[in-house]
Design a protein around this motif. Structure first.
Motif, PDB file in Angstrom:
ATOM      1  N   GLN A  72      -2.333   9.270  28.731  1.00  0.00           N
ATOM      2  CA  GLN A  72      -1.427   8.330  27.919  1.00  0.00           C
ATOM      3  C   GLN A  72      -2.021   6.896  28.135  1.00  0.00           C
ATOM      4  OE1 GLN A  72       1.804   9.278  30.284  1.00  0.00           O
ATOM      5  NE2 GLN A  72       2.954  10.214  28.517  1.00  0.00           N
ATOM      6  N   ARG A  73      -2.605   6.626  29.235  1.00  0.00           N
ATOM      7  CA  ARG A  73      -2.958   5.389  29.501  1.00  0.00           C
ATOM      8  C   ARG A  73      -4.159   4.960  28.730  1.00  0.00           C
ATOM      9  NH1 ARG A  73      -2.502   1.557  33.155  1.00  0.00           N
ATOM     10  NH2 ARG A  73      -4.370   0.217  33.823  1.00  0.00           N
ATOM     11  N   GLU A  77      -4.511   2.390  25.671  1.00  0.00           N
ATOM     12  CA  GLU A  77      -5.792   1.252  25.792  1.00  0.00           C
ATOM     13  C   GLU A  77      -6.407   1.390  24.289  1.00  0.00           C
ATOM     14  OE1 GLU A  77      -8.055   2.599  29.351  1.00  0.00           O
ATOM     15  OE2 GLU A  77      -6.764   1.381  30.368  1.00  0.00           O
ATOM     16  N   ARG A  78      -6.650   2.643  23.709  1.00  0.00           N
ATOM     17  CA  ARG A  78      -7.453   2.448  22.715  1.00  0.00           C
ATOM     18  C   ARG A  78      -6.888   1.980  21.411  1.00  0.00           C
ATOM     19  NH1 ARG A  78      -8.618   7.490  23.856  1.00  0.00           N
ATOM     20  NH2 ARG A  78      -6.879   8.338  23.041  1.00  0.00           N
ATOM     21  N   MET A  79      -5.550   2.343  21.411  1.00  0.00           N
ATOM     22  CA  MET A  79      -4.741   1.695  20.278  1.00  0.00           C
ATOM     23  C   MET A  79      -4.801   0.065  20.469  1.00  0.00           C
ATOM     24  SD  MET A  79      -0.556   2.042  19.804  1.00  0.00           S
ATOM     25  CE  MET A  79      -0.224   1.354  21.165  1.00  0.00           C
ATOM     26  N   ALA A  80      -4.381  -0.367  21.662  1.00  0.00           N
ATOM     27  CA  ALA A  80      -4.345  -1.813  21.776  1.00  0.00           C
ATOM     28  C   ALA A  80      -5.745  -2.500  21.324  1.00  0.00           C
ATOM     29  CB  ALA A  80      -4.164  -2.182  23.157  1.00  0.00           C
ATOM     30  N   ARG A  81      -6.971  -1.861  21.777  1.00  0.00           N
ATOM     31  CA  ARG A  81      -8.077  -2.535  21.139  1.00  0.00           C
ATOM     32  C   ARG A  81      -8.163  -2.448  19.913  1.00  0.00           C
ATOM     33  NH1 ARG A  81     -10.482   1.110  24.711  1.00  0.00           N
ATOM     34  NH2 ARG A  81     -10.326   0.459  26.842  1.00  0.00           N
ATOM     35  N   SER A  82      -7.891  -1.445  19.039  1.00  0.00           N
ATOM     36  CA  SER A  82      -8.011  -1.249  17.756  1.00  0.00           C
ATOM     37  C   SER A  82      -6.875  -2.260  16.978  1.00  0.00           C
ATOM     38  CB  SER A  82      -7.414   0.293  17.248  1.00  0.00           C
ATOM     39  OG  SER A  82      -8.228   1.150  17.603  1.00  0.00           O
ATOM     40  N   ARG A 112      11.122  -0.835  33.342  1.00  0.00           N
ATOM     41  CA  ARG A 112       9.909  -0.509  34.086  1.00  0.00           C
ATOM     42  C   ARG A 112       9.074   0.281  33.292  1.00  0.00           C
ATOM     43  NH1 ARG A 112      13.456   1.203  38.456  1.00  0.00           N
ATOM     44  NH2 ARG A 112      12.641   3.346  38.264  1.00  0.00           N
ATOM     45  N   ARG A 113       9.417   1.130  32.322  1.00  0.00           N
ATOM     46  CA  ARG A 113       8.652   1.938  31.529  1.00  0.00           C
ATOM     47  C   ARG A 113       7.967   1.136  30.409  1.00  0.00           C
ATOM     48  NH1 ARG A 113      12.771   7.165  30.481  1.00  0.00           N
ATOM     49  NH2 ARG A 113      12.202   8.133  32.738  1.00  0.00           N
ATOM     50  N   ALA A 114       8.850   0.077  29.912  1.00  0.00           N
ATOM     51  CA  ALA A 114       8.201  -0.698  29.035  1.00  0.00           C
ATOM     52  C   ALA A 114       7.219  -1.632  29.697  1.00  0.00           C
ATOM     53  CB  ALA A 114       9.332  -1.832  28.340  1.00  0.00           C
ATOM     54  N   GLN A 115       7.349  -2.263  30.757  1.00  0.00           N
ATOM     55  CA  GLN A 115       6.567  -3.220  31.428  1.00  0.00           C
ATOM     56  C   GLN A 115       5.317  -2.322  31.835  1.00  0.00           C
ATOM     57  OE1 GLN A 115       9.197  -4.143  34.688  1.00  0.00           O
ATOM     58  NE2 GLN A 115       9.486  -6.123  34.047  1.00  0.00           N
ATOM     59  N   ALA A 116       5.428  -0.862  32.248  1.00  0.00           N
ATOM     60  CA  ALA A 116       4.185  -0.042  32.712  1.00  0.00           C
ATOM     61  C   ALA A 116       3.243  -0.268  31.017  1.00  0.00           C
ATOM     62  CB  ALA A 116       4.506   1.370  33.012  1.00  0.00           C
ATOM     63  N   VAL A 117       3.858   0.074  29.990  1.00  0.00           N
ATOM     64  CA  VAL A 117       2.950   0.228  28.747  1.00  0.00           C
ATOM     65  C   VAL A 117       2.447  -1.231  28.642  1.00  0.00           C
ATOM     66  CG1 VAL A 117       3.107   0.531  26.215  1.00  0.00           C
ATOM     67  CG2 VAL A 117       4.225   2.003  27.877  1.00  0.00           C
ATOM     68  N   ALA A 118       3.212  -2.542  28.500  1.00  0.00           N
ATOM     69  CA  ALA A 118       2.887  -3.587  28.291  1.00  0.00           C
ATOM     70  C   ALA A 118       1.523  -4.081  29.219  1.00  0.00           C
ATOM     71  CB  ALA A 118       4.003  -4.655  28.548  1.00  0.00           C
ATOM     72  N   GLN A 119       1.821  -3.616  30.479  1.00  0.00           N
ATOM     73  CA  GLN A 119       0.714  -3.870  31.522  1.00  0.00           C
ATOM     74  C   GLN A 119      -0.559  -3.541  30.737  1.00  0.00           C
ATOM     75  OE1 GLN A 119       0.590  -5.839  34.147  1.00  0.00           O
ATOM     76  NE2 GLN A 119      -1.669  -5.237  34.269  1.00  0.00           N
ATOM     77  N   VAL A 120      -0.704  -2.264  30.445  1.00  0.00           N
ATOM     78  CA  VAL A 120      -2.025  -1.607  29.653  1.00  0.00           C
ATOM     79  C   VAL A 120      -2.330  -2.221  28.478  1.00  0.00           C
ATOM     80  CG1 VAL A 120      -2.697   0.726  28.708  1.00  0.00           C
ATOM     81  CG2 VAL A 120      -1.251   0.855  30.704  1.00  0.00           C
ATOM     82  N   LEU A 121      -1.248  -2.599  27.834  1.00  0.00           N
ATOM     83  CA  LEU A 121      -1.766  -3.490  26.635  1.00  0.00           C
ATOM     84  C   LEU A 121      -2.474  -4.744  27.145  1.00  0.00           C
ATOM     85  CD1 LEU A 121       1.622  -2.998  24.426  1.00  0.00           C
ATOM     86  CD2 LEU A 121      -0.771  -2.163  23.765  1.00  0.00           C
TER      87      LEU A 121
END
Length: 164
Positions: A72-73, A77-82, A112-121
């Motif tokens: 998932q991570r 990451e791939r999506m964020a870079r794109s 916390r779930r949203a923050q985990a995704v935001a951190q990866v972004l």
């Protein structure tokens, strides 16, 4: 000369202004074709507020969990870079939970779930100041499919590309 009234009606019709664009049409027109293509490639759908990626089926969390699995991570990451590569760098990340547990706990867990995704972004290049993070707990469930299926689908994060 019976064609004259028809020709005149067609000519007048062509001069009328098109109806004003609705919110969804405005969302398309404010983005470049390349940006729209990247959004569609990753499964974003056009909504009134912009483009939304409901991560149900793509980024679900286990019961009572707020950690991303390695696959998932990598996908985030791939999506964020794109997204960043085509100039999309303003996002809203919304966390959700199922209907089990108390409201206060679920509100914290969804955040916390949203923050985990935001951190990866952020780690992938999206500026942290450009990411709005919200936790909605169980207040915005997806339409029910089955009791167990709905619970699992609601342990999700949605990513929204707001269009203004």
């Amino acid at each position: 000369m019976r064609c004259a009234p028809l020709a005149m009606a067609l000519a007048l019709g062509a001069c009328q202004s098109p109806p004003p664009a609705g919110p969804a049409q405005a969302a398309v027109s404010s983005l470049s074709p390349q940006q729209v293509a990247v959004l569609r490639e990753y499964g974003f759908e056009q909504v009134d507020e912009g483009w939304e990626l409901q991560m149900a089926g793509k980024l679900l969390f286990d019961f009572n969990a707020d950690k991303l699995a390695a696959d998932q991570r990598a996908a985030v990451e791939r999506m964020a870079r794109s997204l960043f590569s085509v100039g999309i760098e303003r996002l809203r990340v919304e966390g959700h939970t199922d209907d089990l547990g108390g409201d206060a706990y679920n509100d914290r867990l969804s955040l916390r779930r949203a923050q985990a995704v935001a951190q990866v972004l952020t780690e992938a290049g999206i500026p942290q100041a450009h990411i709005a993070v919200h936790g909605y707990g169980r207040s915005r469930p997806l339409p029910p499919s089955s009791i167990q299926g709905s619970r699992k689908e609601n342990r999700r994060v949605a990513i929204i590309v707001p269009v203004s």
